[in-house]
Design a protein around this motif. Structure first.
Motif, PDB file in Angstrom:
ATOM      1  N   ASP A  95       0.727  -1.049  -0.069  1.00  0.00           N
ATOM      2  CA  ASP A  95       0.116  -0.175  -0.013  1.00  0.00           C
ATOM      3  C   ASP A  95       0.991   1.192   0.072  1.00  0.00           C
ATOM      4  O   ASP A  95       0.464   2.467  -0.467  1.00  0.00           O
ATOM      5  CB  ASP A  95      -0.857   0.047   1.225  1.00  0.00           C
ATOM      6  CG  ASP A  95      -2.068  -0.876   1.324  1.00  0.00           C
ATOM      7  OD1 ASP A  95      -2.280  -1.428   0.341  1.00  0.00           O
ATOM      8  OD2 ASP A  95      -2.389  -1.499   2.350  1.00  0.00           O
ATOM      9  N   ASN A  96       2.051   1.257   0.506  1.00  0.00           N
ATOM     10  CA  ASN A  96       2.901   2.209   0.853  1.00  0.00           C
ATOM     11  C   ASN A  96       3.487   2.931  -0.695  1.00  0.00           C
ATOM     12  O   ASN A  96       3.792   3.909  -0.875  1.00  0.00           O
ATOM     13  CB  ASN A  96       4.160   2.046   1.494  1.00  0.00           C
ATOM     14  CG  ASN A  96       3.731   1.566   3.117  1.00  0.00           C
ATOM     15  OD1 ASN A  96       3.532   2.753   3.702  1.00  0.00           O
ATOM     16  ND2 ASN A  96       3.626   0.531   3.572  1.00  0.00           N
ATOM     17  N   LEU A  97       3.440   2.153  -1.673  1.00  0.00           N
ATOM     18  CA  LEU A  97       3.889   2.537  -2.942  1.00  0.00           C
ATOM     19  C   LEU A  97       2.887   3.736  -3.417  1.00  0.00           C
ATOM     20  O   LEU A  97       3.527   4.699  -4.002  1.00  0.00           O
ATOM     21  CB  LEU A  97       3.596   1.280  -4.063  1.00  0.00           C
ATOM     22  CG  LEU A  97       4.066   1.835  -5.610  1.00  0.00           C
ATOM     23  CD1 LEU A  97       5.738   2.126  -5.538  1.00  0.00           C
ATOM     24  CD2 LEU A  97       3.868   0.715  -6.472  1.00  0.00           C
ATOM     25  N   ALA A  98       1.855   3.728  -3.099  1.00  0.00           N
ATOM     26  CA  ALA A  98       1.015   5.024  -3.446  1.00  0.00           C
ATOM     27  C   ALA A  98       1.557   6.246  -3.451  1.00  0.00           C
ATOM     28  O   ALA A  98       1.701   7.058  -4.250  1.00  0.00           O
ATOM     29  CB  ALA A  98      -0.466   4.783  -2.897  1.00  0.00           C
ATOM     30  N   GLY A  99       1.793   6.458  -1.904  1.00  0.00           N
ATOM     31  CA  GLY A  99       2.329   7.744  -1.526  1.00  0.00           C
ATOM     32  C   GLY A  99       3.852   8.134  -2.101  1.00  0.00           C
ATOM     33  O   GLY A  99       4.248   9.035  -2.440  1.00  0.00           O
ATOM     34  N   ILE A 100       4.522   7.000  -2.022  1.00  0.00           N
ATOM     35  CA  ILE A 100       6.060   6.940  -2.565  1.00  0.00           C
ATOM     36  C   ILE A 100       6.134   7.420  -4.122  1.00  0.00           C
ATOM     37  O   ILE A 100       6.832   8.171  -4.278  1.00  0.00           O
ATOM     38  CB  ILE A 100       6.843   5.559  -2.250  1.00  0.00           C
ATOM     39  CG1 ILE A 100       7.153   5.536  -0.691  1.00  0.00           C
ATOM     40  CG2 ILE A 100       8.138   5.499  -3.079  1.00  0.00           C
ATOM     41  CD1 ILE A 100       7.381   4.002  -0.167  1.00  0.00           C
ATOM     42  N   LEU A 101       5.481   6.623  -4.823  1.00  0.00           N
ATOM     43  CA  LEU A 101       5.538   6.788  -6.335  1.00  0.00           C
ATOM     44  C   LEU A 101       4.921   8.290  -6.707  1.00  0.00           C
ATOM     45  O   LEU A 101       5.292   9.041  -7.480  1.00  0.00           O
ATOM     46  CB  LEU A 101       4.714   5.952  -7.079  1.00  0.00           C
ATOM     47  CG  LEU A 101       5.116   5.768  -8.600  1.00  0.00           C
ATOM     48  CD1 LEU A 101       6.478   5.619  -8.958  1.00  0.00           C
ATOM     49  CD2 LEU A 101       4.018   4.767  -9.390  1.00  0.00           C
ATOM     50  N   MET A 102       3.785   8.622  -6.121  1.00  0.00           N
ATOM     51  CA  MET A 102       3.187   9.861  -6.406  1.00  0.00           C
ATOM     52  C   MET A 102       3.915  11.006  -5.927  1.00  0.00           C
ATOM     53  O   MET A 102       3.865  11.985  -6.675  1.00  0.00           O
ATOM     54  CB  MET A 102       1.587   9.895  -6.021  1.00  0.00           C
ATOM     55  CG  MET A 102       0.710   8.751  -6.572  1.00  0.00           C
ATOM     56  SD  MET A 102       0.602   9.081  -8.191  1.00  0.00           S
ATOM     57  CE  MET A 102       1.642   8.151  -8.854  1.00  0.00           C
ATOM     58  N   LEU A 103       4.493  10.837  -4.815  1.00  0.00           N
ATOM     59  CA  LEU A 103       5.417  12.161  -4.264  1.00  0.00           C
ATOM     60  C   LEU A 103       6.502  12.124  -5.201  1.00  0.00           C
ATOM     61  O   LEU A 103       7.125  13.380  -5.374  1.00  0.00           O
ATOM     62  CB  LEU A 103       5.591  12.002  -2.844  1.00  0.00           C
ATOM     63  CG  LEU A 103       6.692  12.946  -2.357  1.00  0.00           C
ATOM     64  CD1 LEU A 103       6.081  14.543  -2.481  1.00  0.00           C
ATOM     65  CD2 LEU A 103       7.285  12.721  -0.847  1.00  0.00           C
ATOM     66  N   ALA A 104       7.223  11.049  -5.329  1.00  0.00           N
ATOM     67  CA  ALA A 104       8.234  11.160  -6.301  1.00  0.00           C
ATOM     68  C   ALA A 104       8.199  11.674  -7.779  1.00  0.00           C
ATOM     69  O   ALA A 104       8.889  12.311  -8.202  1.00  0.00           O
ATOM     70  CB  ALA A 104       8.831   9.720  -6.351  1.00  0.00           C
ATOM     71  N   ASP A 105       7.019  11.286  -8.073  1.00  0.00           N
ATOM     72  CA  ASP A 105       6.574  11.754  -9.491  1.00  0.00           C
ATOM     73  C   ASP A 105       6.372  13.333  -9.342  1.00  0.00           C
ATOM     74  O   ASP A 105       7.077  13.936 -10.443  1.00  0.00           O
ATOM     75  CB  ASP A 105       5.318  11.093 -10.034  1.00  0.00           C
ATOM     76  CG  ASP A 105       4.814  11.480 -11.478  1.00  0.00           C
ATOM     77  OD1 ASP A 105       5.606  11.559 -12.172  1.00  0.00           O
ATOM     78  OD2 ASP A 105       3.857  11.933 -11.583  1.00  0.00           O
ATOM     79  N   HIS A 106       5.652  13.779  -8.526  1.00  0.00           N
ATOM     80  CA  HIS A 106       5.426  15.366  -8.467  1.00  0.00           C
ATOM     81  C   HIS A 106       7.064  15.913  -8.244  1.00  0.00           C
ATOM     82  O   HIS A 106       7.150  17.112  -8.997  1.00  0.00           O
ATOM     83  CB  HIS A 106       4.656  15.485  -7.350  1.00  0.00           C
ATOM     84  CG  HIS A 106       4.843  17.189  -6.669  1.00  0.00           C
ATOM     85  ND1 HIS A 106       4.471  18.073  -7.509  1.00  0.00           N
ATOM     86  CD2 HIS A 106       5.064  17.399  -5.540  1.00  0.00           C
ATOM     87  CE1 HIS A 106       4.808  19.136  -6.803  1.00  0.00           C
ATOM     88  NE2 HIS A 106       5.038  18.928  -5.652  1.00  0.00           N
ATOM     89  N   LEU A 107       7.595  15.470  -7.290  1.00  0.00           N
ATOM     90  CA  LEU A 107       8.965  16.346  -6.961  1.00  0.00           C
ATOM     91  C   LEU A 107       9.783  16.295  -8.538  1.00  0.00           C
ATOM     92  O   LEU A 107      10.458  17.153  -8.558  1.00  0.00           O
ATOM     93  CB  LEU A 107       9.685  15.627  -5.676  1.00  0.00           C
ATOM     94  CG  LEU A 107       8.883  15.832  -4.490  1.00  0.00           C
ATOM     95  CD1 LEU A 107       9.569  14.885  -3.299  1.00  0.00           C
ATOM     96  CD2 LEU A 107       8.632  17.082  -4.222  1.00  0.00           C
ATOM     97  N   THR A 108       9.776  15.255  -8.931  1.00  0.00           N
ATOM     98  CA  THR A 108      10.612  15.133 -10.324  1.00  0.00           C
ATOM     99  C   THR A 108      10.126  15.915 -11.262  1.00  0.00           C
ATOM    100  O   THR A 108      10.944  16.812 -11.965  1.00  0.00           O
ATOM    101  CB  THR A 108      10.784  13.718 -10.676  1.00  0.00           C
ATOM    102  OG1 THR A 108      11.273  12.599  -9.676  1.00  0.00           O
ATOM    103  CG2 THR A 108      11.704  13.499 -12.088  1.00  0.00           C
ATOM    104  N   ARG A 109       8.956  16.113 -11.447  1.00  0.00           N
ATOM    105  CA  ARG A 109       8.208  17.064 -12.601  1.00  0.00           C
ATOM    106  C   ARG A 109       8.538  18.297 -12.334  1.00  0.00           C
ATOM    107  O   ARG A 109       8.632  19.065 -13.149  1.00  0.00           O
ATOM    108  CB  ARG A 109       6.751  16.485 -12.629  1.00  0.00           C
ATOM    109  CG  ARG A 109       6.303  15.193 -13.250  1.00  0.00           C
ATOM    110  CD  ARG A 109       4.808  14.904 -13.242  1.00  0.00           C
ATOM    111  NE  ARG A 109       4.803  13.530 -13.837  1.00  0.00           N
ATOM    112  CZ  ARG A 109       4.742  13.029 -15.003  1.00  0.00           C
ATOM    113  NH1 ARG A 109       5.198  13.734 -15.721  1.00  0.00           N
ATOM    114  NH2 ARG A 109       4.390  11.684 -15.141  1.00  0.00           N
ATOM    115  N   SER A 110       8.303  18.535 -11.042  1.00  0.00           N
ATOM    116  CA  SER A 110       8.351  20.099 -10.613  1.00  0.00           C
ATOM    117  C   SER A 110      10.039  20.414 -10.623  1.00  0.00           C
ATOM    118  O   SER A 110      10.302  21.778 -10.391  1.00  0.00           O
ATOM    119  CB  SER A 110       7.965  20.157  -9.139  1.00  0.00           C
ATOM    120  OG  SER A 110       8.469  19.643  -8.202  1.00  0.00           O
ATOM    121  N   GLY A 111      10.828  19.540 -10.453  1.00  0.00           N
ATOM    122  CA  GLY A 111      12.332  19.848 -10.635  1.00  0.00           C
ATOM    123  C   GLY A 111      12.829  20.306  -9.144  1.00  0.00           C
ATOM    124  O   GLY A 111      13.886  20.637  -9.145  1.00  0.00           O
TER     125      GLY A 111
END
Length: 471
Positions: A111-127
């Protein structure tokens, strides 16, 4: 009058912060995490076939698109990371097919993948920060470890608290670290996470319902909110566990502290168990037994006089359920139901818990003929750290006095001891999930990426998530 001197932070909180800030994850755990990643993605994609799940996914205000937001896999949504975490988390958990860890408290650390992947995606996209899949895998190992090590010796169900509390605790620590939080900020986040203590009534008769499929998503989004506040120096609560009268121990455990079998490391993820059918984790071996018996009973369903299931205490407490079953969430946690379907059809699909399928009168007839008893050895082996089995046995008796052999399965196919057997099952599960969502060219690109470990690990998270956006 109570003294108002603030104590040091509870050791249980600082141990978690020490772990996420300092531990170096081993290569074997990272290798295992890749398999957990693709299996969890498959579970999430499959959930998109079910309107009860998809109605919960999307922006709070319809039509909202967040620049540099998180992309929800399998959809066109680009959302703030908290909302994306809830939607993706609901997808992961919806069909009860994501991997599990058997312990005193059963749980689903994936279940923890949800927050880990979504946060990492946002931080990477935003630079803001650059994350690769290797970073995601490391964070996933740590989240599994925190959740699993707490669960090994501590049964939260016995104190009426739902296991997503542990998801929130694990993710609050890992997400705060991902945001660049300090040791003190991680401790503050974890202390806040313990304040959330959801009831497990939504997972048990007579209240079983869909919330059990989005409870972890709710815990995940709250963990991310807490992490985001903690890196802004939101305060923590030093004795949230040990405070007299109002602390967690005083309020919930009779003052008894948690027990720990082992220090945090990278043990839990490689010892997690994959599912091969969409049903409660304790019942996976019982379904396997039913499938083996199907050829012997499929032409004699009307002649069945009794079905006997020998099981473990963990299953008896959550999946031994009599009386009416009110919804799919009720059915996938009823061992008599899933064994009946397995005996009749020789398979069990997520759609087999829906109302139309459940209307088959043969299912309830077999449920009524089923007797479930505990085998004490199964119960001991379930929590034995050297075994961590999940045993069940099934035997069918007919009206003419004859019977089938008693089929016993100690370790279900997704267990670590049968990892070689489950690999082709998981490969087929992932491929089928991709084909239902994407065209052949996109499926081929995703498969090629996930098959190359070095390439996958080096892939920026936003590129990985983009691969799962419908073209």
């Amino acid at each position: 009058m109570a003294a108002n001197e603030r104590p040091p932070f509870d050791r249980e909180l600082t141990d978690i912060a020490d772990y996420v800030m300092n531990f170096k994850v081993g290569r074997a755990a990272i290798d295992a995490a890749r398999l957990c990643l693709t299996d969890t993605m498959a579970c999430a994609l499959d959930a998109l076939d079910f309107p009860d799940c998809t109605k919960l996914i999307g922006p709070v205000v319809p039509g909202t698109v967040v620049p540099h937001g998180s992309r929800v896999p399998g959809t066109k949504y680009e959302l703030d990371p908290v909302t994306a975490t809830f939607g993706f988390g609901a997808m992961i958990r919806w069909l009860d097919m994501n991997d599990t860890f058997t312990a005193a408290q059963g749980s689903h650390p994936s279940d923890n993948l949800a927050g880990i992947l979504m946060l990492a995606d946002h931080l990477t996209r935003s630079g803001t920060k650059k994350f690769t899949i290797a970073d995601v895998l490391e964070a996933l190992v740590m989240a599994y470890e925190i959740q699993g090590c707490i669960a090994i010796e501590n049964d939260f169900k016995e104190i009426a608290i739902d296991h997503p509390l542990l998801t929130g605790v694990a993710s609050s620590a890992v997400l705060t670290r991902m945001l660049g939080g300090t040791h003190a900020q991680v401790v503050n986040a974890v202390s806040n996470a313990w304040v959330e203590s959801p009831l497990c009534a939504i997972r048990h008769a007579p209240n079983t319902g869909w919330r059990k499929s989005w409870a972890a998503a709710n815990a995940m989004q709250q963990a991310l909110r807490i992490a985001l506040m903690s890196v802004k120096d939101e305060m923590g609560y030093p004795s949230i566990l040990t405070a007299p009268k109002y602390g967690f121990y005083a309020a919930h455990t009779g003052g008894k502290p948690f027990k720990f079998q082992r220090p945090y490391g990278d043990y839990v993820l490689p010892h997690s168990m994959f599912k091969f059918v969409a049903a409660g984790m304790h019942s996976q071996s019982s379904v396997e037994c039913a499938f083996k018996l199907h050829p012997l009973v499929k032409d004699r369903i009307d002649d069945i006089a009794r079905i006997e299931i020998n099981s473990q205490a963990a299953l008896m407490g959550i999946m031994y359920k009599t009386g009416p079953l009110h919804n799919p969430a009720d059915r996938d946690h009823c061992v008599q139901y899933i064994v009946a379907v397995g005996l009749i059809h020789g398979e069990l699909k997520p759609q087999d818990f829906e109302d139309d399928f459940a209307a088959d009168p043969r299912i309830d007839r077999l449920r009524d003929l089923t007797v479930v008893t505990e085998n004490p050895q199964y119960s001991r082996d379930f929590v034995d750290p050297a075994k961590r089995s999940s045993a069940n046995a099934v035997q069918v008796f007919f009206k003419d006095g004859t019977s089938t052999p008693k089929i016993e399965i100690e370790y279900p196919i997704g267990h670590q001891r049968r990892r070689a057997e489950v690999m082709p099952v998981l490969k087929q599960k992932f491929e089928s999930s991709l084909k239902r969502r994407f065209d052949a060219a996109q499926v081929a690109r995703i498969q090629a990426l996930c098959a190359d470990a070095a390439k996958l690990d080096a892939t920026p998270v936003d590129r990985f998530v983009d691969a799962f956006v419908p073209q």
